[in-house]
Design a protein around this motif. Structure first.
Motif, mmCIF file in Angstrom:
data_model
loop_
_atom_site.group_PDB
_atom_site.id
_atom_site.type_symbol
_atom_site.label_atom_id
_atom_site.label_comp_id
_atom_site.label_asym_id
_atom_site.label_seq_id
_atom_site.Cartn_x
_atom_site.Cartn_y
_atom_site.Cartn_z
ATOM 1 N N VAL A 47 28.873 7.455 -95.681
ATOM 2 C CA VAL A 47 29.976 7.772 -96.602
ATOM 3 C C VAL A 47 30.696 6.484 -96.987
ATOM 4 O O VAL A 47 31.121 6.309 -98.144
ATOM 5 C CB VAL A 47 30.938 8.791 -95.942
ATOM 6 N N GLU A 48 30.810 5.536 -96.037
ATOM 7 C CA GLU A 48 31.481 4.256 -96.327
ATOM 8 C C GLU A 48 30.721 3.503 -97.426
ATOM 9 O O GLU A 48 31.320 2.948 -98.348
ATOM 10 C CB GLU A 48 31.555 3.377 -95.067
ATOM 11 N N GLU A 49 29.394 3.489 -97.303
ATOM 12 C CA GLU A 49 28.583 2.792 -98.305
ATOM 13 C C GLU A 49 28.757 3.452 -99.684
ATOM 14 O O GLU A 49 28.860 2.762 -100.707
ATOM 15 C CB GLU A 49 27.112 2.888 -97.870
ATOM 16 N N LEU A 50 28.821 4.785 -99.682
ATOM 17 C CA LEU A 50 29.024 5.512 -100.934
ATOM 18 C C LEU A 50 30.394 5.172 -101.525
ATOM 19 O O LEU A 50 30.525 4.889 -102.727
ATOM 20 C CB LEU A 50 28.902 7.018 -100.673
ATOM 21 N N ALA A 51 31.433 5.191 -100.668
ATOM 22 C CA ALA A 51 32.793 4.892 -101.141
ATOM 23 C C ALA A 51 32.859 3.471 -101.719
ATOM 24 O O ALA A 51 33.478 3.234 -102.757
ATOM 25 C CB ALA A 51 33.793 5.062 -99.991
ATOM 26 N N ASP A 52 32.178 2.534 -101.074
ATOM 27 C CA ASP A 52 32.119 1.153 -101.582
ATOM 28 C C ASP A 52 31.474 1.115 -102.963
ATOM 29 O O ASP A 52 31.940 0.426 -103.861
ATOM 30 C CB ASP A 52 31.263 0.277 -100.647
ATOM 31 N N ALA A 53 30.364 1.860 -103.089
ATOM 32 C CA ALA A 53 29.637 1.867 -104.372
ATOM 33 C C ALA A 53 30.528 2.413 -105.486
ATOM 34 O O ALA A 53 30.505 1.920 -106.616
ATOM 35 C CB ALA A 53 28.369 2.707 -104.238
ATOM 36 N N VAL A 54 31.327 3.447 -105.168
ATOM 37 C CA VAL A 54 32.228 4.015 -106.177
ATOM 38 C C VAL A 54 33.300 2.986 -106.546
ATOM 39 O O VAL A 54 33.588 2.754 -107.731
ATOM 40 C CB VAL A 54 32.871 5.328 -105.658
ATOM 41 N N ARG A 55 33.876 2.329 -105.523
ATOM 42 C CA ARG A 55 34.922 1.322 -105.786
ATOM 43 C C ARG A 55 34.384 0.179 -106.647
ATOM 44 O O ARG A 55 35.016 -0.247 -107.598
ATOM 45 C CB ARG A 55 35.478 0.770 -104.464
ATOM 46 N N VAL A 163 34.179 11.926 -102.039
ATOM 47 C CA VAL A 163 34.653 10.564 -102.288
ATOM 48 C C VAL A 163 35.209 10.566 -103.706
ATOM 49 O O VAL A 163 34.505 10.894 -104.661
ATOM 50 C CB VAL A 163 33.490 9.548 -102.172
ATOM 51 N N THR A 164 36.478 10.224 -103.848
ATOM 52 C CA THR A 164 37.116 10.289 -105.170
ATOM 53 C C THR A 164 36.797 9.036 -105.981
ATOM 54 O O THR A 164 36.170 8.090 -105.482
ATOM 55 C CB THR A 164 38.647 10.387 -105.010
ATOM 56 N N GLY A 165 37.320 9.008 -107.197
ATOM 57 C CA GLY A 165 37.063 7.897 -108.109
ATOM 58 C C GLY A 165 37.723 6.591 -107.693
ATOM 59 O O GLY A 165 37.422 5.537 -108.257
ATOM 60 N N THR A 166 38.624 6.668 -106.702
ATOM 61 C CA THR A 166 39.213 5.426 -106.187
ATOM 62 C C THR A 166 38.560 5.040 -104.860
ATOM 63 O O THR A 166 39.022 4.129 -104.174
ATOM 64 C CB THR A 166 40.739 5.590 -105.984
ATOM 65 N N GLY A 167 37.528 5.771 -104.471
ATOM 66 C CA GLY A 167 36.805 5.454 -103.239
ATOM 67 C C GLY A 167 37.463 6.041 -101.998
ATOM 68 O O GLY A 167 37.066 5.735 -100.870
ATOM 69 N N GLU A 168 38.423 6.938 -102.207
ATOM 70 C CA GLU A 168 39.089 7.582 -101.072
ATOM 71 C C GLU A 168 38.221 8.753 -100.585
ATOM 72 O O GLU A 168 37.606 9.451 -101.409
ATOM 73 C CB GLU A 168 40.431 8.129 -101.579
ATOM 74 N N VAL A 169 38.187 8.981 -99.267
ATOM 75 C CA VAL A 169 37.436 10.118 -98.730
ATOM 76 C C VAL A 169 38.429 11.256 -98.484
ATOM 77 O O VAL A 169 39.369 11.106 -97.716
ATOM 78 C CB VAL A 169 36.709 9.742 -97.419
ATOM 79 N N ARG A 170 38.244 12.385 -99.178
ATOM 80 C CA ARG A 170 39.195 13.499 -99.071
ATOM 81 C C ARG A 170 38.474 14.730 -98.536
ATOM 82 O O ARG A 170 37.359 15.048 -98.950
ATOM 83 C CB ARG A 170 39.786 13.828 -100.447
ATOM 84 N N HIS A 171 39.178 15.433 -97.646
ATOM 85 C CA HIS A 171 38.647 16.650 -97.062
ATOM 86 C C HIS A 171 39.530 17.782 -97.562
ATOM 87 O O HIS A 171 40.754 17.639 -97.554
ATOM 88 C CB HIS A 171 38.717 16.529 -95.533
ATOM 89 N N CYS A 172 38.979 18.885 -97.998
ATOM 90 C CA CYS A 172 39.859 19.982 -98.441
ATOM 91 C C CYS A 172 39.325 21.337 -98.005
ATOM 92 O O CYS A 172 38.125 21.522 -97.795
ATOM 93 C CB CYS A 172 40.060 19.946 -99.950
ATOM 94 N N SER A 173 40.265 22.279 -97.858
ATOM 95 C CA SER A 173 39.947 23.667 -97.503
ATOM 96 C C SER A 173 41.123 24.504 -97.999
ATOM 97 O O SER A 173 42.081 23.953 -98.557
ATOM 98 C CB SER A 173 39.798 23.809 -95.980
ATOM 99 N N ALA A 174 41.093 25.808 -97.738
ATOM 100 C CA ALA A 174 42.190 26.658 -98.203
ATOM 101 C C ALA A 174 43.506 26.243 -97.554
ATOM 102 O O ALA A 174 44.577 26.372 -98.150
ATOM 103 C CB ALA A 174 41.876 28.115 -97.892
ATOM 104 N N GLU A 175 43.438 25.721 -96.317
ATOM 105 C CA GLU A 175 44.662 25.340 -95.606
ATOM 106 C C GLU A 175 45.040 23.891 -95.881
ATOM 107 O O GLU A 175 46.214 23.550 -95.943
ATOM 108 C CB GLU A 175 44.480 25.487 -94.085
ATOM 109 N N ASN A 176 44.023 23.042 -96.017
ATOM 110 C CA ASN A 176 44.250 21.611 -96.139
ATOM 111 C C ASN A 176 43.977 21.192 -97.592
ATOM 112 O O ASN A 176 42.829 21.102 -97.990
ATOM 113 C CB ASN A 176 43.295 20.906 -95.149
#
Ligand SMILES: Cc1cc2nc3c(=O)[nH]c(=O)nc-3n(C[C@H](O)[C@H](O)[C@H](O)COP(=O)(O)OP(=O)(O)OC[C@H]3O[C@@H](n4cnc5c(N)ncnc54)[C@H](O)[C@@H]3O)c2cc1C
Length: 454
Positions: A47-55, A163-176
């Motif tokens: 995931v880090e490598e992916l986030a770097d590639a996006v950044r 991984v968002t467009g700024t390279g941030e890793v976000r986790h989401c669910s109905a609660e979070n």
């Protein structure tokens, strides 16, 4: 929580699955109507490598697009810049048998998921017609099956990581982060690159399939009972006839009537693929033969009943290539829409070779889901690959737009953001989430610019 560790060096969490062939810069979709050449093909292994590639892409003014297995008919997955394939992003599989929750890498194919679930005595509650899509690709376009009690596959997602467009890793669910969750479960690839998905599954089950020909009028007269009285009900209308093929799948306790191997091959491989392909080629060469071929097909289809493991009954091989448009409609307008479609087909300067598929889904709460807050009937129209389709699809689209139709994001349509906004009550909220997650539009392509705006 049980865990299936990835075997070292293997890309698949299933271990036994052979590694995927490495693709080059040239890409085409399953139907062959979308092609592109990427400037680079990236296969991050973390995931880090992916986030770097996006950044890196975002800071250099580039674009980057994750592709699944290329089963969308639209240009939604097309990129002429950087293409990301998630085949090396294996990640661990986590299975919580008590809560029936399964967390898998987003690039896993649905067929691989089905094998994995069966090993744990689990299954997806519902599936579409095929199992070749990736999980991320399927949910990103609102892929669905049929069944009044079931929403699209995205409704089985309980959490996801992207991984968002700024390279941030976000986790989401109905609660979070419920807002992101409502947007990202059908995200059109426009909010981020999904790396992991948690799915709410059910205990493995057996389906009994019943298929039979019927007059269209009788099916329409009985529609509410057929929809409510079966777990999964759909039908195919044969153009130039008043006949349909009805298919119902219902949960049963025992797999006591499996399709004999020969009959399965004969019906699903030979008739549905080989003979059908021959009929399509003949119809394309001699269009005047299409109505009699359609009439013969409608009459030739016989009744059959069999049982089998749920995913094997839901999904069948599709080898005859076609182009497709599919619209989700308020269920009440279906009879009127079918009558209007008859008139469209009869008025075309060419013949329609494929049956029209009609399916049903439950309402859901996902902002860009076709089923958002309404009981849907889906009408899918097709043409054999290489046969003319645009006047047919456009005429059908003009009709269904009037009734509040919502186009399947992965199937051909001609709508733009201005015309889609009124069809989706939460459209502007989705666009606002996109503005926050992808401010530099690193995930944009011509398709997202058309349907969501620049
Ligand atoms: C023969 C056939 C039968 C079909 N049957 C059905 C059916 O029964 N029901 C139905 O609803 N649809 C059906 N479809 C349509 C199909 O399910 C969808 O188009 C689906 O999106 C294809 O998945 P894919 O993995 O091929 O994704 P792709 O087409 O490769 O990509 C689709 C979208 O997902 C995005 N994406 C892919 N991976 C990621 C990721 N990791 N993160 C973020 N975005 C990502 C892509 O960028 C793109 O925007 C069918 C298509 C075909 C060709």
């Amino acid at each position: 929580m049980a865990s299936t560790p990835s075997p070292s060096g293997a890309v698949s969490p299933l271990g036994a699955t052979p590694p995927k062939p490495v693709s080059g810069p040239d890409w085409r979709n399953w139907a062959g109507n979308q092609r592109a050449t990427a400037t680079a093909v990236l296969r991050p292994s973390s995931v880090e490598e992916l986030a770097d590639a996006v950044r890196v892409a975002a800071s250099g003014g580039h674009r980057i697009k994750a592709v699944g297995s290329g089963h969308s008919f639209t240009d939604i997955a097309r990129t002429d810049d950087r293409r990301v394939e998630l085949t090396n992003l294996a990640g661990p599989v986590r299975v919580d048998p008590e809560r029936r929750l399964v967390t898998v890498p987003a690039g896993l194919e649905v067929c691989e998921l089905n094998v994995l679930l069966a090993r744990h005595g689990l299954a997806m509650p519902n599936l579409g017609d095929i199992d070749a899509q990736t999980i991320a690709g399927a949910i990103s376009t609102g892929t669905h099956g049929t069944g009044a009690g079931y929403g699209c596959l995205s409704t089985f997602v309980t959490a996801l990581t992207l991984v968002t467009g700024t390279g941030e890793v976000r986790h989401c669910s109905a609660e979070n982060d419920p807002e992101l969750f409502a947007a990202a479960r059908v995200g059109l690839g426009a909010l981020g690159i999904i790396t992991e998905v948690t799915l709410r599954c059910v205990d493995a089950f057996v389906l009994r399939a019943d298929e039979r020909p019927a007059p269209l009028a009788a099916v329409l007269a009985d529609l509410p009972d057929l929809i409510a009285g079966n777990d999964h009900f759909e039908f195919y209308w044969f153009p130039y006839t008043d006949r349909v093929q009805v298919k119902t799948n219902n949960r049963v306790p025992a797999d006591d009537r499996p399709l004999p191997r020969f009959r399965g091959w004969f019906d699903d491989e030979f008739l549905a693929n080989t003979v059908f392909a021959g009929a399509c080629r003949l119809g394309r060469a001699v269009p005047a033969l299409v109505p009699p071929i359609s009439a013969i097909s409608a009459r030739a289809l016989t009744a059959r009943t069999y049982t089998g493991r749920s995913d094997r009954v839901f999904c069948t091989p599709r080898r005859v290539r076609f182009t497709e448009m599919e619209y989700g409609l308020p269920r009440a307008v279906l009879p009127e829409a079918l009558a209007a479609l008859h008139r469209v087909v009869d008025g075309l300067p060419f013949k329609v070779q494929f049956p029209v598929e009609v399916r049903f889904t439950a309402p859901d709460d996902i902002w860009l889901s076709h089923g958002y807050q309404r009981e849907s009937a889906y009408l899918a129209i097709h043409q054999y690959v290489g046969a003319p389709y645009e006047p047919y699809f456009r005429a059908f689209e003009r009709l269904v737009t009037e009734w509040g139709g919502r186009p399947h994001w992965g199937k051909l349509h001609y709508r733009d953001a201005g015309s889609l906004r009124p069809a989706y009550p939460r459209f502007d909220e989705f666009v606002a989430v996109r503005d926050r997650l992808d401010p530099s539009r690193v995930f944009a392509n011509a398709y997202t610019e058309r349907v969501l705006g620049a």
